[in-house]
Design a protein around this motif. Structure first.
Motif, PDB file in Angstrom:
ATOM      1  N   LEU A   1      28.338  42.993  62.204  1.00  0.00           N
ATOM      2  CA  LEU A   1      29.376  42.317  62.913  1.00  0.00           C
ATOM      3  C   LEU A   1      30.467  43.442  63.196  1.00  0.00           C
ATOM      4  O   LEU A   1      30.757  43.337  64.635  1.00  0.00           O
ATOM      5  N   GLN A   2      30.753  44.443  62.706  1.00  0.00           N
ATOM      6  CA  GLN A   2      31.464  45.679  63.484  1.00  0.00           C
ATOM      7  C   GLN A   2      30.717  46.226  64.497  1.00  0.00           C
ATOM      8  O   GLN A   2      31.398  46.571  65.726  1.00  0.00           O
TER       9      GLN A   2
ATOM     10  N   VAL B   1      23.957  41.885  71.177  1.00  0.00           N
ATOM     11  CA  VAL B   1      22.953  41.496  70.375  1.00  0.00           C
ATOM     12  C   VAL B   1      22.316  42.458  69.471  1.00  0.00           C
ATOM     13  O   VAL B   1      21.908  42.259  68.474  1.00  0.00           O
ATOM     14  N   ALA B   2      21.916  43.730  70.526  1.00  0.00           N
ATOM     15  CA  ALA B   2      20.971  44.491  69.856  1.00  0.00           C
ATOM     16  C   ALA B   2      22.015  45.322  68.641  1.00  0.00           C
ATOM     17  O   ALA B   2      21.328  45.691  67.582  1.00  0.00           O
ATOM     18  N   ALA B   3      23.474  45.416  69.086  1.00  0.00           N
ATOM     19  CA  ALA B   3      24.132  45.999  68.054  1.00  0.00           C
ATOM     20  C   ALA B   3      24.357  45.168  66.795  1.00  0.00           C
ATOM     21  O   ALA B   3      24.253  45.572  65.680  1.00  0.00           O
ATOM     22  N   LEU B   4      24.064  43.826  66.991  1.00  0.00           N
ATOM     23  CA  LEU B   4      24.369  42.902  65.770  1.00  0.00           C
ATOM     24  C   LEU B   4      23.282  42.797  65.086  1.00  0.00           C
ATOM     25  O   LEU B   4      23.158  43.098  63.645  1.00  0.00           O
ATOM     26  N   LEU B   5      21.999  43.256  65.606  1.00  0.00           N
ATOM     27  CA  LEU B   5      20.704  42.955  64.891  1.00  0.00           C
ATOM     28  C   LEU B   5      20.093  44.107  64.565  1.00  0.00           C
ATOM     29  O   LEU B   5      18.934  44.219  64.080  1.00  0.00           O
TER      30      LEU B   5
ATOM     31  N   ARG C   1      35.042  38.746  62.258  1.00  0.00           N
ATOM     32  CA  ARG C   1      34.152  38.199  63.151  1.00  0.00           C
ATOM     33  C   ARG C   1      33.056  37.570  62.198  1.00  0.00           C
ATOM     34  O   ARG C   1      32.828  37.895  61.074  1.00  0.00           O
ATOM     35  N   ARG C   2      32.352  36.316  62.659  1.00  0.00           N
ATOM     36  CA  ARG C   2      31.409  35.814  61.770  1.00  0.00           C
ATOM     37  C   ARG C   2      30.097  35.654  62.608  1.00  0.00           C
ATOM     38  O   ARG C   2      30.118  35.725  63.852  1.00  0.00           O
ATOM     39  N   PHE C   3      28.806  35.842  61.883  1.00  0.00           N
ATOM     40  CA  PHE C   3      27.635  35.666  62.465  1.00  0.00           C
ATOM     41  C   PHE C   3      27.574  34.494  63.598  1.00  0.00           C
ATOM     42  O   PHE C   3      27.093  34.625  64.495  1.00  0.00           O
TER      43      PHE C   3
END
Length: 183
Positions: free
Chosen positions: A33-34, A50-54, A167-169
């Motif tokens: 999330l960060q 999205v790449a940063a998230l996953l 933030r939330r997923f």
């Protein structure tokens, strides 16, 4: 689960295993999330957010103690990219596949970069082959999405703060839906 068939599988994976720690002082979920929030703040395109998230989704298949203790290189970037490849375009999965190589690249091209790495990142760097040499760096620069991988790496490095980002997923689900391959 070794493959994600849809976004709900990914969301479930983070709900089930996102609370794991990996030697950085934050959970896998909070790190994700960060990293995504940092990409968003920088005005990155949706694919990079999205790449940063996953980017560390491959870690969610490991034993927490193995990751935290830095026992071996599990190639989490390859596991994660393969998992995401069937769902997302190259602009999402390729930076994920290259984010470890980007660390090795930055250690070669920016000697001061190494000093800013966390202890866990320094340890994993040893397991991942250490800094690139000139030939490896040049080869990396020929890879598709290499610049995005470098930017992702920087978000990865900064996304390890003790404070919660708020933030939330679920906040990123609409963005991910918009990027699904074939959408």
């Amino acid at each position: 689960m070794t493959d994600a068939q849809n976004l709900e599988d990914i969301e479930r994976l983070y709900a089930t295993h996102g609370g794991l720690h990996y030697g950085e002082g934050v959970t896998q979920l909070e790190h994700a999330l960060q990293s995504a929030a940092l990409a968003e703040t920088e005005g990155s395109p949706p694919s990079l957010i999205v790449a940063a998230l996953l980017h560390d989704i491959g870690h969610l298949f490991e034993k927490e103690e193995d990751v935290a203790l830095g026992r071996f290189d599990d190639r989490h970037e390859t596991v994660g990219a393969r998992m995401l490849e069937s769902l997302f375009p190259e602009a999402v999965y390729r930076p994920v596949a290259l984010h470890v190589a980007a660390k090795r690249y930055l250690c070669f091209t920016e000697p001061q970069y190494w000093t800013g790495l966390s202890a866990a990142s320094r340890q994993s760097l040893k397991l991942q082959g250490g800094p690139f040499d000139r030939a490896q760096a040049q080869a990396f620069e020929r890879a598709s999405c290499w610049r995005d991988a470098v930017q992702l790496r920087r978000f990865d490095d900064m996304g390890k703060r003790a404070e919660i980002c708020g933030r939330r997923f679920a906040d990123y689900m609409p963005l991910m839906r918009g990027l699904l391959a074939g959408s």
